[in-house]
Write an enzyme that holds these catalytic residues in place. Structure first.
Site, short mmCIF file in Angstrom:
data_model
loop_
_atom_site.label_atom_id
_atom_site.label_comp_id
_atom_site.label_asym_id
_atom_site.label_seq_id
_atom_site.Cartn_x
_atom_site.Cartn_y
_atom_site.Cartn_z
N LYS A 90 -4.35 -9.18 5.20
CA LYS A 90 -5.75 -9.42 4.79
C LYS A 90 -6.07 -8.21 3.85
O LYS A 90 -5.89 -7.15 4.21
CB LYS A 90 -6.77 -9.40 6.12
N GLN A 111 -5.76 -0.34 3.60
CA GLN A 111 -6.38 -1.64 4.34
C GLN A 111 -5.77 -1.69 5.69
O GLN A 111 -6.45 -2.18 6.74
CB GLN A 111 -6.00 -2.66 3.72
N LYS A 126 -2.71 -6.02 0.04
CA LYS A 126 -3.49 -5.61 -1.22
C LYS A 126 -2.93 -6.62 -2.46
O LYS A 126 -1.49 -6.60 -2.41
CB LYS A 126 -3.77 -4.29 -1.63
N GLY A 165 -11.72 -10.91 -2.42
CA GLY A 165 -12.20 -10.04 -3.67
C GLY A 165 -11.92 -8.48 -3.59
O GLY A 165 -11.78 -7.94 -2.61
N ASP A 166 -11.88 -7.74 -4.85
CA ASP A 166 -12.03 -6.52 -5.02
C ASP A 166 -12.67 -6.10 -6.41
O ASP A 166 -13.15 -7.02 -6.92
CB ASP A 166 -10.92 -5.86 -5.07
N THR A 210 -20.33 -5.27 2.51
CA THR A 210 -19.85 -3.89 2.19
C THR A 210 -20.94 -2.69 2.24
O THR A 210 -20.96 -1.84 2.99
CB THR A 210 -19.03 -3.52 0.97
N ASN A 241 -20.89 -5.10 -6.61
CA ASN A 241 -21.17 -5.62 -5.53
C ASN A 241 -21.66 -4.72 -4.39
O ASN A 241 -22.65 -4.74 -3.52
CB ASN A 241 -20.15 -6.57 -5.09
N SER A 379 -15.31 -10.49 6.26
CA SER A 379 -14.16 -11.38 5.80
C SER A 379 -13.73 -12.26 6.87
O SER A 379 -13.44 -13.30 7.11
CB SER A 379 -13.32 -10.87 4.88
N1 GLU Z 1 -11.61 -5.55 -1.04
C1 GLU Z 1 -12.45 -5.31 -0.07
C2 GLU Z 1 -11.86 -4.08 0.70
O1 GLU Z 1 -11.32 -3.33 0.16
C3 GLU Z 1 -12.57 -6.61 0.74
C4 GLU Z 1 -11.17 -6.95 1.26
C5 GLU Z 1 -11.27 -8.36 2.16
O2 GLU Z 1 -12.30 -8.82 2.53
O3 GLU Z 1 -10.59 -8.87 2.65
O4 GLU Z 1 -11.83 -3.85 1.90
#
Ligand code: GLU
Length: 447
Positions: A90, A111, A126, A165-166, A210, A241, A379
Site C-alpha cells: 500500500k 511507507q 510506492k 495518490g501522492d 492527512t 491537499n 485509505s
Molecule cells: N501518499 C500518501 C502517503 O505518503 C498516501 C498513501 C496511501 O493512501 O496509500 O502516505
C-alpha cells in the site's frame, strides 16, 4: 553502535551512493532501531536488516502517451513493492518531474513503517512517474493515466497492491486510473485504488485525512506539555491537499496557519488561512496547475515573498508540508531563532538528517512517518468500506482517524520509553513501526 546496524548502514552507503534520499531514510530508521536489534540477536542470524532494506519486488514500465498536438511522449513508470509482511502492498503514486528510483525507494521504505504504525494490515509500497503534470491539459492527464495503468494493472489488485495518490496524483488522476483498470480487468474491483471519488467507492474524510491526522497527532504532543492548540500560530509550507486539510482542522480548533508556500515563494497571512473562502481557494489554486502562490497574495491582499520559504517566520508550531528535505541546516537555525517550540514534520522526510538532529536538540520534533500516517490510514479505512460494499459516515471515519492518530502517538511514546530513550517521538515511531514488521517477517520464515 551495534555492529550489525553499523555494517548494514555502511554497505547501504556504498551500494546506493547514487540514491542519497534512500540512504538518509535507511540511516534514520536503522539508527533508531538499534536498541531493538541489540535485544534481538536473532535478527542478525536471519539477516533481517538487509532483507528489510531490499524491496521484495521493484519494477519500471514504459508509459507512452499522446499530447494534444498528436505528438507522442515516453515516460518511466515505477512501482516498488517494498514489504508485504503485514498486508497487501500500500502506498501512493507520485507524478513529478524529479522522480527517479531513489525517490520512490525512500518513499517506499518509509511507507513500510508508517503503515505498520497505523496498526492496520497494510504493507509498504510506492510508485509514480517522472511525468510532469504542470501545464498539462485534462485530456493529456487522462491519456497519461490510462497509459500508466496499462503498464501497471497486471501487478496490482485489492489483495495484492493498492496504490493511491501522492504529489501530482489527486482525485482526478485516481478516477482516470481506476476507469482504465476497470476497463482492462472487466470487473468492478474498486478496492484496488484509494482516494477515489464518492460516486464509485471513495471514503468521506479521505481528502482531509492527512492534514486532519497531523492536527490530531499534534494535539497529543501539546497535551503532553500541558499546552493547548487554541490561539496557536502555525508556520506551514505547501498549498496542496495536505496543507489544505491542516488549515481546515486548525481553523476549526481555533489555531491559525499564517504561511503557505508554492514554487514561486510564500505568503504571510496574519489573520490565518482560516475562512472558508481562503481554505477553498487553496483547492482552486491546486486545480489551476499553475503552481503559483502569488495568486493568493493578490486575491487576499497579503504580503508575498517571491523565491523565499517561510522558515524563520514567528510562530509557535512549524509544520513543513511541501516535500522531502525542505528544511536544511540554514532553515533549521532560522526556525530555532524564531522561537517556535514544536517542529512537526508533515511532508515525507521533511528534514535533512543534520538539521533534524539539531532541531531535536533544541525543540520538540515529531517525525513525518507518524504525523502524516492519517492519510494512508484513512485509505485503509476506504479499503474496509470497499470490501464491506458500504460507506461509513464522515463522523465515523473522522472518529476512527482520530483514534488511529492517538494510537500512533501512544505506541511511539511507549516504544521510546521501553528502550530507555525518554520522550523521543522520532526513535519511538521507528521502533514501534519496525517491531511489528520484523516480528511478521521472522514468523513467516526466511525469504
Ligand atoms: N501518499 C500518501 C502517503 O505518503 C498516501 C498513501 C496511501 O493512501 O496509500 O502516505
Amino acid at each position: 553502535m551495534n555492529d550489525y546496524v553499523k555494517r548494514v548502514i555502511e554497505s547501504t552507503k556504498t551500494k546506493y551512493a547514487h540514491e542519497p534520499e534512500f540512504i538518509q531514510a535507511v540511516e534514520e530508521v536503522l539508527t533508531s532501531v538499534e536498541p531493538l536489534v541489540d535485544a534481538h540477536p536473532e535478527y542478525e542470524k536471519y539477516d533481517l536488516l538487509n532483507r528489510i532494506i531490499e524491496p521484495e519486488r521493484m519494477f519500471t514500465f514504459r508509459v507512452v502517451w499522446m499530447d494534444d498536438n498528436g505528438q507522442y511522449h515516453t515516460n518511466t513508470g515505477y512501482r516498488f513493492q517494498f514489504n508485504g509482511a503485514i498486508g497487501p502492498y500500500k502506498g501512493g503514486l507520485r507524478f513529478q518531474k524529479n522522480v527517479y528510483p531513489g525517490i520512490i525507494k525512500f518513499l517506499g521504505f518509509e511507507q513500510i513503517f508508517k503503515n505498520s504504525l497505523t496498526g492496520l494490515p497494510i504493507g509498504g509500497a510506492k510508485g509514480g512517474s517522472d511525468f510532469d503534470p504542470q501545464g498539462k491539459s485534462d485530456a493529456e492527464i487522462m491519456r497519461f493515466c490510462q497509459a500508466f495503468m496499462q503498464g501497471l494493472y497486471r501487478y496490482i489488485g485489492p489483495d495484492i497492491d493498492v496504490p493511491a495518490g501522492d504529489m501530482g496524483v489527486g482525485g482526478r488522476e485516481i478516477g482516470y486510473l481506476y476507469g482504465e483498470y476497470r476497463r482492462l480487468k472487466g470487473a468492478f474491483e474498486n478496492g484496488v485504488l484509494t482516494g477515489k471519488g464518492m460516486s464509485y467507492g471513495g471514503s468521506l474524510i479521505r481528502p482531509e485525512a492527512t492534514g486532519y491526522g497531523a492536527v490530531y497527532y499534534l494535539l497529543n504532543v501539546l497535551d503532553h506539555f500541558g499546552d493547548k492548540l487554541e490561539g496557536k500560530v502555525i508556520v506551514a509550507s505547501g498549498y496542496g491537499n495536505v496543507t489544505w486539510g491542516l488549515c481546515k482542522k486548525a481553523a476549526q480548533l481555533g489555531a491559525k496557519v499564517v504561511t503557505i508556500s508554492g514554487r514561486d515563494g510564500y505568503i504571510y497571512d496574519e489573520d490565518g488561512v482560516s475562512t472558508d473562502e481562503k481554505i477553498n481557494y487553496l483547492l482552486e489554486m491546486r486545480a489551476s496547475t499553475k503552481g503559483s502562490i502569488r495568486d493568493y497574495a493578490e486575491k487576499f491582499n497579503v504580503p508575498f515573498f517571491p523565491g523565499e520559504k517561510p522558515w524563520g517566520v514567528n510562530g509557535d508550531i512549524v509544520m513543513p508540508c511541501a516535500t522531502q528535505n525542505e528544511v536544511g541546516m540554514k532553515e533549521a537555525e532560522k526556525i530555532v531563532a524564531s522561537g517556535a517550540k514544536y517542529y512537526i514534520e508533515v511532508s515525507n522526510m521533511s528534514t535533512e538528517a543534520a538539521a533534524q538532529a539539531y532541531l531535536k536538540d533544541k525543540l520538540t520534533v515529531a517525525p513525518s512517518k507518524a504525523v502524516n500516517a492519517g492519510g494512508v490510514a484513512t485509505s485503509a479505512l476506504e479499503m474496509c468500506q470497499n470490501s464491506e460494499r458500504m460507506s461509513w459516515t464522515a463522523e465515523e471515519v473522522d472518529q476512527r482517524l482520530e483514534d488511529i492518530m492517538d494510537h500512533i502517538y501512544q505506541v511511539s511514546v511507549e516504544a521510546a520509553e521501553k528502550y530507555g530513550l525518554g520522550y523521543d517521538l522520532v526513535a519511538g515511531a521507528n521502533l514501534a513501526g519496525f517491531e511489528k514488521v520484523a516480528e511478521a517477517m521472522v514468523e513467516q520464515g526466511v525469504f
